[in-house]
Design a protein around this motif. Structure first.
Motif, PDB file in Angstrom:
ATOM      1  N   VAL A 131       0.862  -1.183   0.000  1.00  0.00           N
ATOM      2  CA  VAL A 131       0.000   0.000   0.000  1.00  0.00           C
ATOM      3  C   VAL A 131       0.898   1.232   0.000  1.00  0.00           C
ATOM      4  O   VAL A 131       1.721   1.390   0.903  1.00  0.00           O
ATOM      5  CB  VAL A 131      -0.929   0.011   1.239  1.00  0.00           C
ATOM      6  N   PRO A 132       0.757   2.112  -1.008  1.00  0.00           N
ATOM      7  CA  PRO A 132       1.591   3.321  -1.032  1.00  0.00           C
ATOM      8  C   PRO A 132       1.373   4.163   0.228  1.00  0.00           C
ATOM      9  O   PRO A 132       0.282   4.152   0.806  1.00  0.00           O
ATOM     10  CB  PRO A 132       1.100   4.082  -2.276  1.00  0.00           C
ATOM     11  N   GLN A 133       2.402   4.910   0.643  1.00  0.00           N
ATOM     12  CA  GLN A 133       2.307   5.719   1.868  1.00  0.00           C
ATOM     13  C   GLN A 133       1.154   6.701   1.817  1.00  0.00           C
ATOM     14  O   GLN A 133       0.442   6.879   2.807  1.00  0.00           O
ATOM     15  CB  GLN A 133       3.624   6.473   2.100  1.00  0.00           C
ATOM     16  N   SER A 134       0.950   7.340   0.665  1.00  0.00           N
ATOM     17  CA  SER A 134      -0.135   8.327   0.570  1.00  0.00           C
ATOM     18  C   SER A 134      -1.496   7.664   0.806  1.00  0.00           C
ATOM     19  O   SER A 134      -2.384   8.235   1.448  1.00  0.00           O
ATOM     20  CB  SER A 134      -0.106   9.030  -0.786  1.00  0.00           C
ATOM     21  N   GLU A 135      -1.651   6.431   0.327  1.00  0.00           N
ATOM     22  CA  GLU A 135      -2.905   5.702   0.546  1.00  0.00           C
ATOM     23  C   GLU A 135      -3.057   5.311   2.011  1.00  0.00           C
ATOM     24  O   GLU A 135      -4.147   5.410   2.581  1.00  0.00           O
ATOM     25  CB  GLU A 135      -2.934   4.462  -0.355  1.00  0.00           C
ATOM     26  N   MET A 136      -1.953   4.884   2.638  1.00  0.00           N
ATOM     27  CA  MET A 136      -2.001   4.542   4.068  1.00  0.00           C
ATOM     28  C   MET A 136      -2.400   5.763   4.894  1.00  0.00           C
ATOM     29  O   MET A 136      -3.183   5.654   5.842  1.00  0.00           O
ATOM     30  CB  MET A 136      -0.644   4.019   4.545  1.00  0.00           C
ATOM     31  N   ILE A 137      -1.870   6.922   4.524  1.00  0.00           N
ATOM     32  CA  ILE A 137      -2.202   8.151   5.258  1.00  0.00           C
ATOM     33  C   ILE A 137      -3.696   8.454   5.129  1.00  0.00           C
ATOM     34  O   ILE A 137      -4.358   8.840   6.097  1.00  0.00           O
ATOM     35  CB  ILE A 137      -1.331   9.325   4.762  1.00  0.00           C
ATOM     36  N   LEU A 138      -4.256   8.232   3.943  1.00  0.00           N
ATOM     37  CA  LEU A 138      -5.687   8.451   3.756  1.00  0.00           C
ATOM     38  C   LEU A 138      -6.510   7.502   4.624  1.00  0.00           C
ATOM     39  O   LEU A 138      -7.541   7.895   5.183  1.00  0.00           O
ATOM     40  CB  LEU A 138      -6.061   8.305   2.280  1.00  0.00           C
ATOM     41  N   TYR A 139      -6.066   6.247   4.752  1.00  0.00           N
ATOM     42  CA  TYR A 139      -6.750   5.311   5.654  1.00  0.00           C
ATOM     43  C   TYR A 139      -6.677   5.813   7.096  1.00  0.00           C
ATOM     44  O   TYR A 139      -7.658   5.732   7.840  1.00  0.00           O
ATOM     45  CB  TYR A 139      -6.130   3.913   5.573  1.00  0.00           C
ATOM     46  N   VAL A 140      -5.519   6.333   7.487  1.00  0.00           N
ATOM     47  CA  VAL A 140      -5.343   6.860   8.843  1.00  0.00           C
ATOM     48  C   VAL A 140      -6.335   7.991   9.087  1.00  0.00           C
ATOM     49  O   VAL A 140      -7.067   8.005  10.091  1.00  0.00           O
ATOM     50  CB  VAL A 140      -3.898   7.374   9.063  1.00  0.00           C
ATOM     51  N   LEU A 141      -6.367   8.955   8.174  1.00  0.00           N
ATOM     52  CA  LEU A 141      -7.220  10.136   8.350  1.00  0.00           C
ATOM     53  C   LEU A 141      -8.698   9.767   8.302  1.00  0.00           C
ATOM     54  O   LEU A 141      -9.522  10.338   9.028  1.00  0.00           O
ATOM     55  CB  LEU A 141      -6.898  11.173   7.274  1.00  0.00           C
ATOM     56  N   ARG A 142      -9.030   8.784   7.476  1.00  0.00           N
ATOM     57  CA  ARG A 142     -10.423   8.360   7.315  1.00  0.00           C
ATOM     58  C   ARG A 142     -11.010   7.812   8.616  1.00  0.00           C
ATOM     59  O   ARG A 142     -12.204   7.961   8.882  1.00  0.00           O
ATOM     60  CB  ARG A 142     -10.479   7.292   6.221  1.00  0.00           C
TER      61      ARG A 142
END
Length: 198
Positions: A150-161
């Protein structure tokens, strides 16, 4: 000649097929044996028929048989006991290789869907920010293990979500900089913000 376990350092189980596959391909390639598992070299005929009709034993068959049994043994030597019981009676090498591939590609897809569903459903509740982030990272690591990084930017979106409304102002700010931030940077911001909320 290296022993298979000197290169294939993991025992194949339900969760590590992509890593095992990479190591096994490396080992088989170093031994010039990939053509035996990808089907390029098939079982030769038992006899050669000469132009005059004379039949002779095909010496290539004994070489092929020896190499096939070697590959078969190396594949089984790197499997868990349960998997070994599933595959021990499959020969030639390209048949066992295909059977392993079919089994684990189906499992990999199911596992990816399960892990991605867990990423989508994980929310910060009472477990605390550090635990929440650790759980997300752990799921991301499990996806990487099955070859679905999972790309870092996608992981960050999961975190924020998964953050509650009390983080809304920070989420809004961070959403604009997702492409420029790393997971570790976002982690630091969130842990700091959690302390300020207390």
């Amino acid at each position: 000649m290296p022993h298979v376990t000197s290169i294939v350092t993991v025992i194949l189980d339900a969760d590590n097929y992509p890593i095992w596959l990479s190591l096994m391909i490396s080992f088989l390639s170093s031994m010039s044996q990939m053509p035996y598992v990808d089907g390029s070299i098939r079982q030769p005929a038992a006899e050669i028929i000469l132009a005059n009709g004379l039949r002779l034993p095909n010496l290539k068959l004994s070489t092929w048989t020896r190499i096939n049994h070697s590959i078969w043994g190396n594949l089984l030597a790197t499997m868990s006991w349960g998997l070994m019981l599933e595959f021990y009676d499959i020969l030639p090498a390209y048949d066992i290789w295909s059977a392993i591939r079919r089994r684990f590609l189906q499992n990999t897809l199911a596992r990816e869907l399960e892990l991605r569903d867990r990423l989508l459903s994980l929310c910060l509740t009472n477990q605390g920010m550090a635990s929440y982030l650790r759980d997300l990272k752990n799921i991301g690591d499990q996806l990487a293990i099955i070859g679905k990084l999972v790309p870092q930017s996608e992981m960050i979106l999961y975190v924020l979500r998964g953050l509650p409304s009390s983080y809304e102002s920070l989420v809004t700010t961070l959403s604009y900089s997702v492409a420029d931030e790393t997971f570790d940077q976002i982690r630091a911001y969130l842990l700091n913000y959690e302390q300020r909320l207390c």
